[in-house]
Design a protein around this motif. Sequence first.
Motif, mmCIF file in Angstrom:
data_model
loop_
_atom_site.group_PDB
_atom_site.id
_atom_site.type_symbol
_atom_site.label_atom_id
_atom_site.label_comp_id
_atom_site.label_asym_id
_atom_site.label_seq_id
_atom_site.Cartn_x
_atom_site.Cartn_y
_atom_site.Cartn_z
ATOM 1 N N GLY A 168 0.795 -1.222 0.000
ATOM 2 C CA GLY A 168 0.000 0.000 0.000
ATOM 3 C C GLY A 168 0.825 1.268 0.000
ATOM 4 N N PHE A 169 2.148 1.149 0.182
ATOM 5 C CA PHE A 169 3.062 2.296 0.108
ATOM 6 C C PHE A 169 4.472 1.764 -0.157
ATOM 7 C CE2 PHE A 169 3.252 0.870 4.447
ATOM 8 C CZ PHE A 169 4.503 1.204 4.948
ATOM 9 N N ASP A 170 5.360 2.653 -0.546
ATOM 10 C CA ASP A 170 6.732 2.253 -0.854
ATOM 11 C C ASP A 170 7.495 2.062 0.450
ATOM 12 O OD1 ASP A 170 9.426 2.069 -1.601
ATOM 13 O OD2 ASP A 170 9.167 3.380 -3.326
ATOM 14 N N THR A 171 7.567 0.843 0.901
ATOM 15 C CA THR A 171 8.173 0.555 2.203
ATOM 16 C C THR A 171 9.681 0.786 2.209
ATOM 17 O OG1 THR A 171 8.333 -1.795 1.601
ATOM 18 C CG2 THR A 171 6.387 -1.093 2.847
ATOM 19 N N LYS A 172 10.330 0.598 1.073
ATOM 20 C CA LYS A 172 11.777 0.846 1.022
ATOM 21 C C LYS A 172 12.060 2.335 1.156
ATOM 22 C CE LYS A 172 16.014 -0.239 -1.504
ATOM 23 N NZ LYS A 172 16.614 -0.915 -2.685
ATOM 24 N N TYR A 173 11.271 3.150 0.489
ATOM 25 C CA TYR A 173 11.411 4.601 0.618
ATOM 26 C C TYR A 173 11.194 5.022 2.061
ATOM 27 C CZ TYR A 173 10.629 9.588 -0.336
ATOM 28 O OH TYR A 173 10.704 10.961 -0.343
ATOM 29 N N ALA A 174 10.154 4.488 2.680
ATOM 30 C CA ALA A 174 9.846 4.818 4.073
ATOM 31 C C ALA A 174 10.980 4.402 4.997
ATOM 32 C CB ALA A 174 8.551 4.144 4.491
ATOM 33 N N MET A 175 11.544 3.228 4.734
ATOM 34 C CA MET A 175 12.647 2.733 5.550
ATOM 35 C C MET A 175 13.849 3.663 5.465
ATOM 36 S SD MET A 175 15.788 0.998 5.081
ATOM 37 C CE MET A 175 15.614 0.076 3.549
ATOM 38 N N HIS A 176 14.200 4.068 4.246
ATOM 39 C CA HIS A 176 15.360 4.958 4.092
ATOM 40 C C HIS A 176 15.084 6.336 4.699
ATOM 41 C CE1 HIS A 176 18.276 2.538 2.054
ATOM 42 N NE2 HIS A 176 17.453 2.210 1.074
ATOM 43 N N MET A 177 13.854 6.785 4.646
ATOM 44 C CA MET A 177 13.487 8.060 5.252
ATOM 45 C C MET A 177 13.767 8.039 6.758
ATOM 46 S SD MET A 177 9.668 9.770 5.444
ATOM 47 C CE MET A 177 8.999 8.333 6.323
ATOM 48 N N VAL A 178 13.266 7.031 7.435
ATOM 49 C CA VAL A 178 13.474 6.940 8.883
ATOM 50 C C VAL A 178 14.937 6.668 9.198
ATOM 51 C CG1 VAL A 178 12.810 5.741 10.992
ATOM 52 C CG2 VAL A 178 11.095 6.157 9.212
ATOM 53 N N ARG A 179 15.575 5.809 8.413
ATOM 54 C CA ARG A 179 17.002 5.505 8.609
ATOM 55 C C ARG A 179 17.852 6.766 8.577
ATOM 56 N NH1 ARG A 179 20.853 6.697 5.025
ATOM 57 N NH2 ARG A 179 19.543 5.879 3.350
ATOM 58 N N LEU A 180 17.526 7.669 7.679
ATOM 59 C CA LEU A 180 18.258 8.931 7.580
ATOM 60 C C LEU A 180 18.178 9.714 8.885
ATOM 61 C CD1 LEU A 180 19.732 10.835 5.483
ATOM 62 C CD2 LEU A 180 17.498 11.877 5.118
ATOM 63 N N GLY A 181 16.994 9.766 9.468
ATOM 64 C CA GLY A 181 16.833 10.471 10.729
ATOM 65 C C GLY A 181 17.588 9.812 11.867
ATOM 66 N N VAL A 182 17.539 8.492 11.926
ATOM 67 C CA VAL A 182 18.250 7.751 12.975
ATOM 68 C C VAL A 182 19.738 8.039 12.909
ATOM 69 C CG1 VAL A 182 18.887 5.436 13.766
ATOM 70 C CG2 VAL A 182 16.517 5.916 13.100
ATOM 71 N N GLN A 183 20.305 7.986 11.724
ATOM 72 C CA GLN A 183 21.745 8.202 11.575
ATOM 73 C C GLN A 183 22.130 9.656 11.821
ATOM 74 O OE1 GLN A 183 22.273 6.436 7.641
ATOM 75 N NE2 GLN A 183 23.121 4.591 8.566
ATOM 76 N N GLY A 184 21.274 10.579 11.420
ATOM 77 C CA GLY A 184 21.565 11.983 11.678
ATOM 78 C C GLY A 184 21.600 12.293 13.164
ATOM 79 N N VAL A 185 20.656 11.725 13.906
ATOM 80 C CA VAL A 185 20.624 11.939 15.353
ATOM 81 C C VAL A 185 21.880 11.358 16.000
ATOM 82 C CG1 VAL A 185 19.460 11.251 17.484
ATOM 83 C CG2 VAL A 185 18.126 12.137 15.564
ATOM 84 N N GLU A 186 22.255 10.144 15.624
ATOM 85 C CA GLU A 186 23.457 9.545 16.209
ATOM 86 C C GLU A 186 24.698 10.374 15.879
ATOM 87 O OE1 GLU A 186 26.031 5.394 16.453
ATOM 88 O OE2 GLU A 186 24.697 5.719 14.744
ATOM 89 N N LEU A 187 24.802 10.846 14.639
ATOM 90 C CA LEU A 187 25.963 11.635 14.249
ATOM 91 C C LEU A 187 26.058 12.921 15.055
ATOM 92 C CD1 LEU A 187 28.336 11.728 12.189
ATOM 93 C CD2 LEU A 187 26.843 13.094 10.721
ATOM 94 N N LEU A 188 24.919 13.597 15.246
ATOM 95 C CA LEU A 188 24.919 14.849 16.009
ATOM 96 C C LEU A 188 25.152 14.603 17.495
ATOM 97 C CD1 LEU A 188 24.345 17.848 14.988
ATOM 98 C CD2 LEU A 188 23.972 16.019 13.336
#
Length: 256
Positions: free
Chosen positions: A161-181
């Motif tokens: 019902g939605f692009d799950t890979k796109y959604a996964m990479h979207m959230v992954r980006l936020g997770v990694q950005g928070v850890e980096l900061l």
Amino acid sequence: MKHNNPEFAEIAERGTILRCQVGSGLHGTAVEGQDDRDEMGLCLEPAEYVVGTRRFEQYIFRTQPEGVRSGPGDLDLIVYSLRKWMRLALTGNPTVVLPLFAPDAEIVRITDLGHELRANAHRIVSRQAGPRFAGYLRSQRRRMVEGNIKVNRPELIEKYGFDTKYAMHMVRLGVQGVELLETGRMTLPLPEPWLTWLCDLRQGRHTQAEAVEAAAELEAKLETLTTRTSPLPEAPDREWADAWLVRAHVAAWKMA
């Protein structure tokens, strides 16, 4: 000029100081038998491309021809000139900084200069990464909400019902950005519990609404870290970067 011509291929082959896997394989979110292999390299340019009239910024190689979607087992490779890579890395580009933190097992090739660069990640990463991560995250979240995703995965939309890979990479980006900061580093593959959560999201075990909510929360954390709480310096050490680039190129040209 095309980025995949034989001249550029030779520059990339002779000058590479660091090359590693990126993409889902590096993040730990790949699904066996479903993903291509993404790699990124950094290379030193010959003198005539730096102080002469010629120009080299990156070399691109794809198993599939241009315009054809990569599939399982295909290779997508980009090799940046070291100068272009450094310019992007100093701004905190989320994808470009990955080679600084890739585990040894994911490194395809590395020289002494490549080791030296990775050892100085703390001079390259700064709070300036925050707005880059947050900006990409905000844009991806908006496109997901609006249904304006510029990718072609109809099989996922039909199944979940939605692009799950796109959604996964979207959230992954936020997770990694928070850890980096928060730490100045990225854990690769992604640490738990986020790794399992993201893999479950890709397999349709979380809803689109859950993904959007997680992305919004991570975006808010990025904003707080960037403006108030991150221990990272306000800006990267550009003086060090310039001096290191000059030294690296001059040494390579003397040996040529």
